[in-house]
Design a protein around this motif. Structure first.
Motif, PDB file in Angstrom:
ATOM      1  N   MET A   1      -0.690  73.926 121.587  1.00 58.72           N
ATOM      2  CA  MET A   1       0.286  72.872 121.204  1.00 58.72           C
ATOM      3  C   MET A   1       1.222  73.497 120.138  1.00 58.72           C
ATOM      4  N   LYS A   2       2.384  73.326 120.415  1.00 56.95           N
ATOM      5  CA  LYS A   2       3.538  73.778 119.383  1.00 56.95           C
ATOM      6  C   LYS A   2       3.759  72.702 118.165  1.00 56.95           C
ATOM      7  N   ALA A   3       3.457  73.316 116.960  1.00 55.07           N
ATOM      8  CA  ALA A   3       3.642  72.461 115.875  1.00 55.07           C
ATOM      9  C   ALA A   3       5.482  72.142 115.598  1.00 55.07           C
ATOM     10  N   THR A   4       5.534  71.134 114.769  1.00 53.34           N
ATOM     11  CA  THR A   4       7.029  70.629 114.658  1.00 53.34           C
ATOM     12  C   THR A   4       7.154  70.780 113.285  1.00 53.34           C
ATOM     13  N   ARG A   5       8.332  71.333 112.913  1.00 50.20           N
ATOM     14  CA  ARG A   5       8.621  71.405 111.447  1.00 50.20           C
ATOM     15  C   ARG A   5       9.615  70.145 111.129  1.00 50.20           C
ATOM     16  N   THR A  37       2.722  58.652 116.997  1.00 50.16           N
ATOM     17  CA  THR A  37       3.839  59.495 117.728  1.00 50.16           C
ATOM     18  C   THR A  37       3.907  58.978 119.153  1.00 50.16           C
ATOM     19  N   THR A  38       4.974  59.260 119.720  1.00 57.40           N
ATOM     20  CA  THR A  38       5.377  58.587 120.996  1.00 57.40           C
ATOM     21  C   THR A  38       4.852  59.580 121.974  1.00 57.40           C
ATOM     22  N   THR A  39       4.700  60.980 121.738  1.00 55.77           N
ATOM     23  CA  THR A  39       4.114  61.997 122.311  1.00 55.77           C
ATOM     24  C   THR A  39       3.012  61.693 123.203  1.00 55.77           C
ATOM     25  N   THR A  40       2.824  61.946 124.441  1.00 54.23           N
ATOM     26  CA  THR A  40       1.534  61.778 125.001  1.00 54.23           C
ATOM     27  C   THR A  40       0.865  63.068 124.858  1.00 54.23           C
ATOM     28  N   CYS A  41      -0.440  63.141 124.425  1.00 53.22           N
ATOM     29  CA  CYS A  41      -1.160  64.265 124.224  1.00 53.22           C
ATOM     30  C   CYS A  41      -1.971  64.634 125.442  1.00 53.22           C
ATOM     31  N   THR A  42      -2.348  65.910 125.624  1.00 49.65           N
ATOM     32  CA  THR A  42      -3.183  66.071 126.658  1.00 49.65           C
ATOM     33  C   THR A  42      -4.194  67.057 126.185  1.00 49.65           C
ATOM     34  N   PRO A  43      -5.447  66.420 125.582  1.00 51.30           N
ATOM     35  CA  PRO A  43      -6.252  67.251 125.064  1.00 51.30           C
ATOM     36  C   PRO A  43      -6.864  68.242 125.658  1.00 51.30           C
ATOM     37  N   ASP A  44      -7.689  69.275 125.114  1.00 51.55           N
ATOM     38  CA  ASP A  44      -8.359  70.230 126.155  1.00 51.55           C
ATOM     39  C   ASP A  44     -10.020  69.550 126.289  1.00 51.55           C
ATOM     40  N   PRO A  45     -10.070  69.228 127.483  1.00 48.63           N
ATOM     41  CA  PRO A  45     -11.563  68.759 127.764  1.00 48.63           C
ATOM     42  C   PRO A  45     -12.642  69.628 127.260  1.00 48.63           C
ATOM     43  N   LEU A 493       4.353  73.190 110.207  1.00 44.99           N
ATOM     44  CA  LEU A 493       3.531  71.715 110.254  1.00 44.99           C
ATOM     45  C   LEU A 493       2.747  71.394 111.601  1.00 44.99           C
ATOM     46  N   ALA A 494       1.697  70.764 111.491  1.00 45.15           N
ATOM     47  CA  ALA A 494       1.289  70.202 112.877  1.00 45.15           C
ATOM     48  C   ALA A 494       1.770  69.142 113.121  1.00 45.15           C
ATOM     49  N   ASP A 495       1.603  68.483 114.424  1.00 41.26           N
ATOM     50  CA  ASP A 495       2.222  67.213 114.942  1.00 41.26           C
ATOM     51  C   ASP A 495       1.072  66.506 115.483  1.00 41.26           C
ATOM     52  N   GLY A 496       1.099  65.331 115.778  1.00 44.30           N
ATOM     53  CA  GLY A 496       0.051  64.305 116.070  1.00 44.30           C
ATOM     54  C   GLY A 496      -0.843  64.946 117.140  1.00 44.30           C
ATOM     55  N   CYS A 497      -0.183  65.642 118.203  1.00 46.83           N
ATOM     56  CA  CYS A 497      -1.204  66.132 119.416  1.00 46.83           C
ATOM     57  C   CYS A 497      -2.141  67.285 118.879  1.00 46.83           C
ATOM     58  N   ASP A 498      -1.600  67.768 117.647  1.00 49.03           N
ATOM     59  CA  ASP A 498      -2.412  68.973 117.552  1.00 49.03           C
ATOM     60  C   ASP A 498      -3.751  68.535 116.878  1.00 49.03           C
ATOM     61  N   PHE A 499      -4.177  67.228 116.516  1.00 55.89           N
ATOM     62  CA  PHE A 499      -5.383  66.559 116.242  1.00 55.89           C
ATOM     63  C   PHE A 499      -6.013  65.779 117.275  1.00 55.89           C
ATOM     64  N   ALA A 500      -5.471  66.061 118.699  1.00 54.65           N
ATOM     65  CA  ALA A 500      -6.035  65.056 119.795  1.00 54.65           C
ATOM     66  C   ALA A 500      -7.374  65.679 120.178  1.00 54.65           C
ATOM     67  N   ASP A 501      -7.666  66.885 119.809  1.00 51.93           N
ATOM     68  CA  ASP A 501      -9.094  67.417 120.306  1.00 51.93           C
ATOM     69  C   ASP A 501      -9.316  68.334 119.156  1.00 51.93           C
ATOM     70  N   ALA A 502     -10.367  69.069 119.295  1.00 50.53           N
ATOM     71  CA  ALA A 502     -11.119  69.904 118.286  1.00 50.53           C
ATOM     72  C   ALA A 502     -10.541  71.359 118.094  1.00 50.53           C
ATOM     73  N   SER A 503      -9.497  71.531 118.882  1.00 50.84           N
ATOM     74  CA  SER A 503      -9.121  73.191 118.816  1.00 50.84           C
ATOM     75  C   SER A 503      -9.043  73.692 117.395  1.00 50.84           C
ATOM     76  N   HIS A 504      -8.550  72.792 116.543  1.00 56.67           N
ATOM     77  CA  HIS A 504      -8.310  73.321 115.249  1.00 56.67           C
ATOM     78  C   HIS A 504      -9.181  72.559 114.309  1.00 56.67           C
TER      79      HIS A 504
END
Length: 553
Positions: A1-5, A37-45, A493-504
Motif C-alpha cells: 500500500m502506497k503511503a501518502t505525504r 478515510t474514504t478509501t476502501t482498503c483491501t487487507p491481506d487475508p 507517511l502512512a495512510d489509513g489502509c496501511d493499518f488495515a492489516d498486520a503487514s506493518h
C-alpha cells in the motif's frame, strides 16, 4: 500500500485536533487506527490485523502441563515454572496472543481455593499443597508477554477412571473434597464396576449448580484472568446402554418439566446463563467462552442443524449450544471441529464451518475454531491426516467466512510435536505476523488517547522507542493495558489502509507502571530509515488512534 505525504501544517493540525478532541473512534475507525478515510482498503487475508490465536494447555492426567515427570523433580516448583515458560515461548514463537490453561480439571484447584482441594496433577497426591500459588504464576507470566490468559474450568467432572484416577470410589478423593461431604451431590457414570467409571457432580441439583459456580468464581474474583473457558463436558458422554442415574433428581427438582431431556438441557442452560451473569457482575471485562462438541444437531433431525450425521451434543450431553449463542449468554464459542476437509458425511470440516458462521451471524458472539493438531500425522486417524497441509487448509478455508475470528489448537504438546511439519506450515502461511485479539464492542470500555512518541535511540540490539500515554486512566479516559507498534521502511507517511492489516505490525507490548514506556525493535537494521507509529490498547484490545509518526533516520 502506497503511503501518502501530507503537508506539515495539515499534519500538525490533524494531530492537535486528535489530542484535544480525544473522541472514541467508531468500530471501523478503531480497526484502521487512523483518522477516517474514504478509501476502501483491501487487507491481506494472510496477515489479519485481528485474530484470536491460542493453544489449549491441558492439565488433566498431565497432558501438557505440568508434566508427570515434574512431580518427582528435585525442585518440583522450579521444574513446573520452567515448563510453563517453555509453553509461553512456543506461543510467542507462533505469534499467538492467548493461552487457554486448565486450572480446575476434576473439581479441584490450581490455586489455594477455600472450596476445593489442591489438584493431584500438581504433586501426584490428591489434595496435597504444592507450596506455592500456581495460578498467580500462570496468570502473571502470559501478561508479561502480552498474552491473554483464559482460565479453563470443567464444571462437573470429579474424577478420572481408575487405576490412574479415583474412578467411582469417593473414598479415594482428597480427604477434604466436598464430594466426600456431600456424596448425595454425585453420581458414578458409567456405573461403579464398569470400565471407565468416574464421578460427576449432578447438574440437576440446584445446590450443586450454585456450588460449582461459587468455586469457579473464586478464581475470577481473586486473579487477573482475561477469560473463563468451559470445554465440552457437561452431562457425561454416553457409554454403551448405561443411563445417567438421575431419576430421583428429576422427580425432586423438575421445575415443572415433564420431559427429562428438556430438563437436563435447561440445567446446563441455567449453568451457562448464571455463570455469565456472575462473571460480568464481578468483572465486566472478563470474557466467557465455551468450546463445545462440533455438532449441535444434524439437519436430518432438525432443519436448523448442520449437514452432518454425527453425534449431536444437544441430545447426547444436553448442550444446547445454539441457544447459548443466540441468547448471547457467552462472548465467544470455539466448536471443536476435529474433522478433515473431504468426503466425510458424518462431519465434514467444510460443512461445519459455514454452519457455525451462520449461527453466530447477527449476534455479538465471536467464533473461533478448535483445531485438531493431535490428529495431524497420526496414522490411526486415517489418510487425510497424513496430509501435512490439512491444518493449514482449514485456516485457509476459514478466510471465506468473516465470522471466523480465530483458532485454538489442541493441544500444546501436539503443537510442539509439529508432526509432518504441519505446525510450521500453518504458522508460516497464517501466523507470520502478530495479531491483535478481536475487540468485543459489547463489553464496556472508555476511549483511549493516542500515545505520544518521545524519542528513539539506536543501540547495539536495535532501535529503542520511547513514548508516553496521555491521561492514562484519568477522568473519562481508559487505561492502556498494552501497546501496538507499527513500523514502515523509509520516512513517507502512512495512510489509513496501511493499518488495515498486520503487514506493518511488528509487536505488541504490555504496559508498565512507569510514566515513560519503551520497547526495543531487535529486527531494525543499521542504517535503515524507519517510521514508527504506536497505538494504545485497553485490556479488551480496543485501539486508540495512531500516534504522530516518529522518524528514525
Amino acid at each position: 500500500m502506497k503511503a501518502t505525504r501530507l503537508r506539515a501544517a495539515g499534519l500538525a493540525a490533524a494531530l492537535l485536533g486528535a489530542l484535544v478532541a480525544a473522541t472514541p473512534a467508531s468500530a471501523a475507525e478503531t480497526d484502521s487506527a487512523t483518522t477516517p478515510t474514504t478509501t476502501t482498503c483491501t487487507p491481506d487475508p494472510a496477515t489479519p490485523k485481528r485474530q484470536f490465536r491460542a493453544m489449549w494447555i491441558a492439565s488433566v492426567t498431565n497432558i501438557d502441563w505440568p508434566s508427570k515427570a515434574s512431580q518427582t523433580a528435585p525442585d518440583q516448583v522450579a521444574k513446573q515454572k520452567a515448563e510453563y515458560l517453555g509453553w509461553l515461548d512456543l506461543a510467542q514463537k507462533l505469534n499467538h496472543n492467548a493461552v487457554v490453561v486448565q486450572i480446575r480439571p476434576t473439581a479441584d484447584a490450581f490455586w489455594p481455593s477455600p472450596y476445593e482441594p489442591w489438584s493431584e496433577y500438581l504433586t501426584g497426591v490428591r489434595g496435597q499443597d504444592p507450596g506455592w500459588d500456581p495460578l498467580a504464576f500462570l496468570v502473571e507470566e502470559p501478561h508479561k508477554r502480552n498474552l491473554e490468559f483464559h482460565a479453563w474450568f470443567n464444571p462437573y467432572r470429579i474424577s478420572m477412571p481408575a487405576p490412574g484416577g479415583a474412578g467411582a470410589d469417593i473414598s479415594k478423593l482428597a480427604p477434604n473434597h466436598p464430594a466426600r461431604q456431600h456424596p448425595d451431590w454425585t453420581f458414578a457414570y458409567p456405573p461403579a464396576g464398569v470400565a471407565g467409571s468416574r464421578l460427576y457432580y449432578n447438574p440437576g441439583i440446584p445446590e450443586v449448580r450454585e456450588f460449582v459456580q461459587t468455586a469457579m468464581m473464586d478464581a475470577v474474583d481473586r486473579y487477573d484472568i482475561d477469560g473463563v473457558h468451559f470445554d465440552d463436558y457437561f452431562y457425561p458422554y454416553p457409554s454403551g446402554t448405561h443411563q445417567v442415574p438421575d431419576d430421583a433428581t428429576f422427580a425432586a427438582y423438575n421445575r415443572g418439566f415433564t420431559n427429562k431431556a428438556d430438563w437436563r438441557r435447561d440445567n446446563i442452560n441455567l449453568l451457562i446463563q448464571e455463570m455469565n451473569a456472575k462473571i460480568k457482575a464481578a468483572k465486566s471485562w472478563v470474557k466467557f467462552g465455551v468450546s463445545p462438541f462440533g455438532i449441535w444437531r444434524n439437519k436430518s433431525v432438525d432443519p436448523l442443524g448442520s449437514d452432518t450425521t454425527g453425534s449431536q451434543s444437544y441430545d447426547i450431553i444436553s448442550a444446547d449450544t445454539r441457544t447459548w449463542v443466540k441468547q448471547e449468554w457467552i462472548d465467544y464459542v470455539v466448536p471443536q471441529l476435529y474433522w478433515y476437509i473431504g468426503q466425510y458425511p458424518a462431519a465434514d470440516y467444510a460443512r461445519l464451518v459455514p454452519w457455525w458462521a451462520e449461527t453466530v451471524r447477527g449476534t455479538r458472539v465471536q467464533l473461533y475454531i478448535g483445531q485438531a493438531d493431535y490428529k495431524s500425522g497420526e496414522p490411526v486417524y486415517g489418510p487425510f491426516w497424513q496430509n501435512p497441509r490439512e491444518l493449514s487448509d482449514h485456516l485457509t478455508l476459514n478466510r471465506s467466512y468473516p465470522e471466523v475470528l480465530g483458532n485454538v489448537h489442541f493441544s500444546a504438546v501436539q503443537v510442539r510435536a509439529n508432526r509432518l511439519g504441519a505446525t510450521d506450515i500453518y504458522a508460516a502461511e497464517h501466523y507470520s505476523r502478530p495479531a491483535l485479539v478481536p475487540a468485543m464492542p459489547h463489553l464496556p470500555s472508555k476511549p483511549l488517547l493516542l500515545p505520544v512518541v518521545t524519542g528513539s535511540q539506536r543501540q547495539d540490539d536495535g532501535v529503542r522507542l520511547s513514548w508516553r500515554q496521555p491521561a492514562d486512566g484519568k477522568g473519562p479516559f481508559g487505561t492502556a493495558t498494552s501497546y501496538a507498534i507499527y513500523r514502515f521502511n523509509g520516512t513517507d507517511l502512512a495512510d489509513g489502509c496501511d493499518f488495515a492489516d498486520a503487514s506493518h505490525l511488528v509487536d505488541t507490548v504490555r504496559a508498565t507502571p512507569e510514566e515513560v514506556q519503551s520497547w526495543v525493535d531487535p529486527t531494525a537494521e543499521a542504517g535503515q530509515r524507519y517510521t514508527y507509529y504506536v497505538t494504545a490498547l485497553d485490556r479488551l484490545w480496543n485501539e486508540s488512534r495512531v500516534s504522530p509518526p516518529h522518524f528514525v533516520r
